[in-house]
Design an enzyme around this catalytic site. Sequence first.
Site, short mmCIF file in Angstrom:
data_model
loop_
_atom_site.label_atom_id
_atom_site.label_comp_id
_atom_site.label_asym_id
_atom_site.label_seq_id
_atom_site.Cartn_x
_atom_site.Cartn_y
_atom_site.Cartn_z
N HIS A 190 25.04 38.58 50.47
CA HIS A 190 25.44 36.91 51.34
C HIS A 190 26.45 38.13 52.09
O HIS A 190 27.59 36.88 52.32
CB HIS A 190 25.71 35.73 50.62
CG HIS A 190 25.10 35.49 49.87
ND1 HIS A 190 25.01 34.82 49.51
CD2 HIS A 190 23.65 35.85 49.51
CE1 HIS A 190 23.94 34.70 48.44
NE2 HIS A 190 22.60 34.65 48.83
N ASP A 229 13.57 30.40 53.97
CA ASP A 229 13.89 31.19 53.59
C ASP A 229 13.62 32.21 53.38
O ASP A 229 12.92 33.36 52.85
CB ASP A 229 14.65 30.78 51.70
CG ASP A 229 15.87 31.61 51.29
OD1 ASP A 229 16.58 32.54 52.13
OD2 ASP A 229 16.21 31.30 49.81
N HIS A 266 13.73 30.53 43.49
CA HIS A 266 14.59 29.11 43.38
C HIS A 266 13.38 28.94 43.32
O HIS A 266 12.97 28.86 45.37
CB HIS A 266 15.98 29.62 44.14
CG HIS A 266 16.48 29.83 45.16
ND1 HIS A 266 15.72 29.30 46.51
CD2 HIS A 266 16.40 31.11 45.88
CE1 HIS A 266 16.03 29.53 47.90
NE2 HIS A 266 16.16 31.28 47.07
#
Length: 476
Positions: A261, A289, A376
């Site tokens: 990240h 995303d 996710h």
Amino acid sequence: MNQTTPRTNDTAARDAIDAGVFRARRAELARRMAASGGGVALVATAPPRTRNSDVEHPFRPDSDFHHLTGFDEPGAWLLLDASGRSTLFCRPRDPLRELWDGLRLGVEAAPATLGVEAAFDVAALDEQLPAMLRGQSAVWWPFGVEDLGPRVQGWIAAVRRRERDGWRAPGTQRDLQPLLHEMRVRKDDHEAQTMRRAGAISAGAHARAMRYTAARLRTGAPFVREYEIEAELLHEFRLHGASGPAYPSIVAAGAHACILHHAAGRAPLHPGELCLVDAGCEFDGYASDITRTWPASGRFSGEQRALYELVLAAQDAALAQTRPGARQRDAHHAAVRVLSQGLLDLGLLDRSRVGDVDTVIETTAYRAFYMHGTGHWLGRDVHDVGDYLSADEPAVEQPDGQGGRVVRPPSRRLEPGMVVTIEPGLYVRPGEGVPERFWNLGIRIEDDALITATGHELLSRGVPVKPDEIEALMRD
Ligand code: GLY
Ligand code: MN
Ligand code: MN
């Protein structure tokens, strides 16, 4: 200026609120509450928060609140009872504050604009709430929301203080999140359409970042800084009406790609290096995303391409498992198998030390290079709400993904309307026994998939993913 539909935080380029969509969601939640014993639900959106001095943070509505109202002003509350009646508490019109901060919807216009049955000034919340909770069997509220508990307790205590007058306080408090989040995990047509738009804008931003970088280096710049690339992303997001990034944009030059990240900073991206960009906009409350990894100068080297094609093959294998009836975790297992085999084939894992592909998977030796999950839920939140396990099925012993075993329910099955990311990667940090030609290469490829009746629809493929197509885009 349109005085009939004023909104303070009109940061998204969407049209007027479609009250029918939100009314239908509230009706569905009320139906679920009624089926679970009834009561009244409370959902809040935060008041403005100070950033420093007299400057406020940009306001973003609470995801649950916005899902049920479409209302994007701060400091508001929704009350929904199990019969389906909804009441909004919001800021009143205020000519002086509106002069400084922007228009407000106001109490009078709220019922017609939002489709709620009644609206009141939020300043009257403490005074009115006890009477509205009186006689209700239960109060539902999202237990995860900070500071809400003490306020609910206070209102229930206020009802109890009137017991001598015949008031009856709700006997139970129930967590609203499981009910509401189970609704949010399957996207309706309105949401799917919004997420298509978010995906298209973000894909355009990735393509813009690639083109910008190639053009700068072609015209003689020695490097491009991470923040310049971030600026291109932000420009494209806002240009198309997104409110901004859905999460801090990751722009990782060269070795920074091995920091999962890494926030865009000052580091220079040089010709010959890869750039990993993980960025997506938020459009009308919905996240996208996307990750793409591309060569700064527009041409992959042999090692870069070999590793890239392995990650792409892992993504293809994961996408083949992205269909109704498959379990959410199947995509991860498929990606891990392809990556593990590829790590052996490329010599990143030494077969004589770690064994064959089944052993690599069993011992999780692949985690030296692939240490995160493959996807996710995606929706209003980038890591969206919704259960990952199928609590209705019996617990079974299974690998825990860390080399051990665990007994828990199986991963839940995908259904049409769910949106998942598929994001395999490989991150090669320098280390003993790791072939030097791969050092500091970090590659992730991430797309957003809406589950359909027969398979999936990719929402993020407006930007190329095949190496030849990336090279062509950067060349042109
Ligand atoms: N952008 C964060 C993630 O991919 O999960
Ligand atoms: Mn992701
Ligand atoms: Mn991402």
